[in-house]
Design a protein around this motif. Sequence first.
Motif, mmCIF file in Angstrom:
data_model
loop_
_atom_site.group_PDB
_atom_site.id
_atom_site.type_symbol
_atom_site.label_atom_id
_atom_site.label_comp_id
_atom_site.label_asym_id
_atom_site.label_seq_id
_atom_site.Cartn_x
_atom_site.Cartn_y
_atom_site.Cartn_z
ATOM 1 N N LEU A 1 62.256 87.425 77.432
ATOM 2 C CA LEU A 1 63.016 88.652 77.182
ATOM 3 C C LEU A 1 64.488 88.440 77.454
ATOM 4 O O LEU A 1 64.858 87.689 78.369
ATOM 5 C CB LEU A 1 62.537 89.775 78.096
ATOM 6 C CG LEU A 1 61.125 90.334 77.937
ATOM 7 C CD1 LEU A 1 60.818 91.264 79.092
ATOM 8 C CD2 LEU A 1 60.990 91.086 76.634
ATOM 9 N N MET A 2 65.330 89.103 76.680
ATOM 10 C CA MET A 2 66.746 89.175 77.024
ATOM 11 C C MET A 2 67.224 90.611 76.877
ATOM 12 O O MET A 2 66.708 91.371 76.039
ATOM 13 C CB MET A 2 67.588 88.238 76.158
ATOM 14 C CG MET A 2 67.749 88.665 74.725
ATOM 15 S SD MET A 2 68.932 87.631 73.826
ATOM 16 C CE MET A 2 68.026 86.092 73.758
ATOM 17 N N LEU A 3 68.155 90.995 77.717
ATOM 18 C CA LEU A 3 68.800 92.299 77.639
ATOM 19 C C LEU A 3 70.134 92.060 76.950
ATOM 20 O O LEU A 3 71.092 91.587 77.567
ATOM 21 C CB LEU A 3 68.998 92.890 79.038
ATOM 22 C CG LEU A 3 67.803 93.595 79.699
ATOM 23 C CD1 LEU A 3 66.593 92.679 79.791
ATOM 24 C CD2 LEU A 3 68.184 94.078 81.098
ATOM 25 N N LYS A 4 70.207 92.371 75.662
ATOM 26 C CA LYS A 4 71.350 91.965 74.849
ATOM 27 C C LYS A 4 72.377 93.064 74.721
ATOM 28 O O LYS A 4 72.154 94.093 74.092
ATOM 29 C CB LYS A 4 70.871 91.549 73.451
ATOM 30 C CG LYS A 4 71.969 90.938 72.589
ATOM 31 C CD LYS A 4 72.476 89.644 73.185
ATOM 32 C CE LYS A 4 73.555 88.995 72.324
ATOM 33 N NZ LYS A 4 74.864 89.673 72.439
ATOM 34 N N GLY A 5 73.533 92.848 75.352
ATOM 35 C CA GLY A 5 74.630 93.795 75.263
ATOM 36 C C GLY A 5 75.295 93.741 73.893
ATOM 37 O O GLY A 5 75.265 92.715 73.208
ATOM 38 N N PHE A 6 75.933 94.836 73.509
ATOM 39 C CA PHE A 6 76.455 94.914 72.145
ATOM 40 C C PHE A 6 77.949 94.731 72.022
ATOM 41 O O PHE A 6 78.462 94.627 70.911
ATOM 42 C CB PHE A 6 75.999 96.220 71.485
ATOM 43 C CG PHE A 6 74.795 96.007 70.608
ATOM 44 C CD1 PHE A 6 74.878 96.177 69.246
ATOM 45 C CD2 PHE A 6 73.583 95.594 71.156
ATOM 46 C CE1 PHE A 6 73.775 95.958 68.430
ATOM 47 C CE2 PHE A 6 72.479 95.382 70.364
ATOM 48 C CZ PHE A 6 72.566 95.557 68.993
ATOM 49 N N THR B 1 64.696 86.693 81.084
ATOM 50 C CA THR B 1 63.573 86.474 81.996
ATOM 51 C C THR B 1 62.386 85.980 81.184
ATOM 52 O O THR B 1 62.234 86.330 80.005
ATOM 53 C CB THR B 1 63.211 87.765 82.758
ATOM 54 O OG1 THR B 1 62.226 87.471 83.746
ATOM 55 C CG2 THR B 1 62.678 88.842 81.832
ATOM 56 N N ILE B 2 61.569 85.150 81.785
ATOM 57 C CA ILE B 2 60.393 84.592 81.119
ATOM 58 C C ILE B 2 59.157 84.881 81.961
ATOM 59 O O ILE B 2 59.138 84.605 83.170
ATOM 60 C CB ILE B 2 60.533 83.073 80.908
ATOM 61 C CG1 ILE B 2 61.746 82.770 80.006
ATOM 62 C CG2 ILE B 2 59.261 82.500 80.283
ATOM 63 C CD1 ILE B 2 62.015 81.288 79.833
ATOM 64 N N VAL B 3 58.158 85.469 81.328
ATOM 65 C CA VAL B 3 56.879 85.748 81.981
ATOM 66 C C VAL B 3 55.832 84.846 81.349
ATOM 67 O O VAL B 3 55.655 84.853 80.120
ATOM 68 C CB VAL B 3 56.481 87.225 81.810
ATOM 69 C CG1 VAL B 3 55.041 87.462 82.251
ATOM 70 C CG2 VAL B 3 57.435 88.128 82.599
ATOM 71 N N GLU B 4 55.150 84.057 82.152
ATOM 72 C CA GLU B 4 54.102 83.155 81.678
ATOM 73 C C GLU B 4 52.800 83.450 82.423
ATOM 74 O O GLU B 4 52.767 83.438 83.658
ATOM 75 C CB GLU B 4 54.515 81.701 81.879
ATOM 76 C CG GLU B 4 55.725 81.307 81.052
ATOM 77 C CD GLU B 4 56.103 79.843 81.204
ATOM 78 O OE1 GLU B 4 55.591 79.029 80.407
ATOM 79 O OE2 GLU B 4 56.887 79.524 82.100
ATOM 80 N N GLY C 1 60.315 91.721 86.008
ATOM 81 C CA GLY C 1 61.285 90.788 85.437
ATOM 82 C C GLY C 1 62.472 91.494 84.821
ATOM 83 O O GLY C 1 63.621 91.066 84.985
ATOM 84 N N ILE C 2 62.221 92.595 84.121
ATOM 85 C CA ILE C 2 63.306 93.347 83.485
ATOM 86 C C ILE C 2 64.214 93.967 84.538
ATOM 87 O O ILE C 2 65.451 93.904 84.434
ATOM 88 C CB ILE C 2 62.732 94.431 82.554
ATOM 89 C CG1 ILE C 2 61.995 93.785 81.379
ATOM 90 C CG2 ILE C 2 63.840 95.358 82.040
ATOM 91 C CD1 ILE C 2 61.099 94.729 80.612
ATOM 92 N N LYS C 3 63.615 94.589 85.560
ATOM 93 C CA LYS C 3 64.414 95.216 86.614
ATOM 94 C C LYS C 3 65.297 94.179 87.330
ATOM 95 O O LYS C 3 66.446 94.451 87.658
ATOM 96 C CB LYS C 3 63.505 95.925 87.618
ATOM 97 C CG LYS C 3 62.880 97.203 87.071
ATOM 98 C CD LYS C 3 61.869 97.798 88.028
ATOM 99 C CE LYS C 3 62.513 98.364 89.272
ATOM 100 N NZ LYS C 3 61.519 99.072 90.114
ATOM 101 N N LYS C 4 64.748 92.996 87.534
ATOM 102 C CA LYS C 4 65.529 91.965 88.222
ATOM 103 C C LYS C 4 66.646 91.416 87.347
ATOM 104 O O LYS C 4 67.781 91.253 87.811
ATOM 105 C CB LYS C 4 64.615 90.819 88.671
ATOM 106 C CG LYS C 4 65.367 89.717 89.414
ATOM 107 C CD LYS C 4 64.425 88.613 89.891
ATOM 108 C CE LYS C 4 65.214 87.520 90.615
ATOM 109 N NZ LYS C 4 64.325 86.422 91.072
ATOM 110 N N THR C 5 66.340 91.160 86.070
ATOM 111 C CA THR C 5 67.335 90.510 85.219
ATOM 112 C C THR C 5 68.507 91.416 84.883
ATOM 113 O O THR C 5 69.575 90.939 84.500
ATOM 114 C CB THR C 5 66.675 89.958 83.936
ATOM 115 O OG1 THR C 5 67.495 88.929 83.392
ATOM 116 C CG2 THR C 5 66.473 91.037 82.891
ATOM 117 N N GLY C 6 68.333 92.724 85.012
ATOM 118 C CA GLY C 6 69.463 93.627 84.815
ATOM 119 C C GLY C 6 70.410 93.649 85.996
ATOM 120 O O GLY C 6 71.547 94.120 85.888
ATOM 121 N N VAL C 7 69.956 93.128 87.120
ATOM 122 C CA VAL C 7 70.718 93.185 88.377
ATOM 123 C C VAL C 7 71.169 91.806 88.843
ATOM 124 O O VAL C 7 72.293 91.632 89.324
ATOM 125 C CB VAL C 7 69.865 93.853 89.481
ATOM 126 C CG1 VAL C 7 70.564 93.800 90.832
ATOM 127 C CG2 VAL C 7 69.543 95.299 89.101
#
Length: 286
Positions: free
Chosen positions: A143-148, A277-280, A17-23
């Motif tokens: 999860l979120m990848l939060k830019g600064f 991304t959400i993992v359930e 999920g993390i790898k996908k949501t960054g792209v």
Amino acid sequence: MKHIIERAQIYQALKAGIKKTGVVLPGDVKRALHQAIEKETGPAGKVLRFIAENLESAERENMPMCQDTGMVVAFVEMGDKVEIKDAFIDDIIHDAIADAYEEGYFRKSVVEDPLNGRKNTGNNLPAVIHHELKKGSDLKISLMLKGFGSENCSRLAMFKPTAGRDEVIESIAKIVVEAGGSPCPPTILGIGIGGTMDYAAKLSKKALIRELDDSHPDPYYAQLEDDILKRVNELGIGGGGLGGDITTLAVKVEKFPTHIAGLPVAVTVNCWADRKTIVELKGKDN
């Protein structure tokens, strides 16, 4: 009876999920962006089209959509019947983040000490993790990848209880004006109202996990979201701060009861890259 969820199952789902949501930008955010391209009549229309082209290139080349691949913020909702054998949930989350950032060639952006030396941790850890225990046998990790660039434009206001709806809206508009082009608009705003100072800020982050095209379940707050969105788009800041009709793609509000003497309002500003991304997962009977 406890319900088992295996470490490997959680780890693999999170890492993917993390790898996908960054792209790949989530579908709801893509839809909002393309709707903005159709509506934009100002000079920022070209900026929006460049963003769309960048997203296509990122997906095609399997590369991060932005050089700032963010600090990970996680919301863990764990059922009271869930058991993870021989593993601690925070360790699993951290392992998934470290490996996803390494395998995905994501920039590592976290420093060990915020003031003293600011040495890079080298693995984008630790994440900011919020825990909530719920009834049931399910595990949900958002999860979120939060830019600064956008995070630095976020603000908190502590109003007196006499403050009205219009005052809250205008304070949010002022935050957007002061941010200008710095958060890489068009932005997405997460608003946390109520609780305490710290809890309002948490709510404002959690609001960014919501689908952009949903409606708040409370009609009052659904209308408030619409009114804030209309107000900030009247400011004419536009994509990249170049001027235009679409400054913000969406506004999402989360609320919580508060003290009679206060009215906390937190605003988390996110750029168009609402990477979430959400993992359930459901536990199996032991």
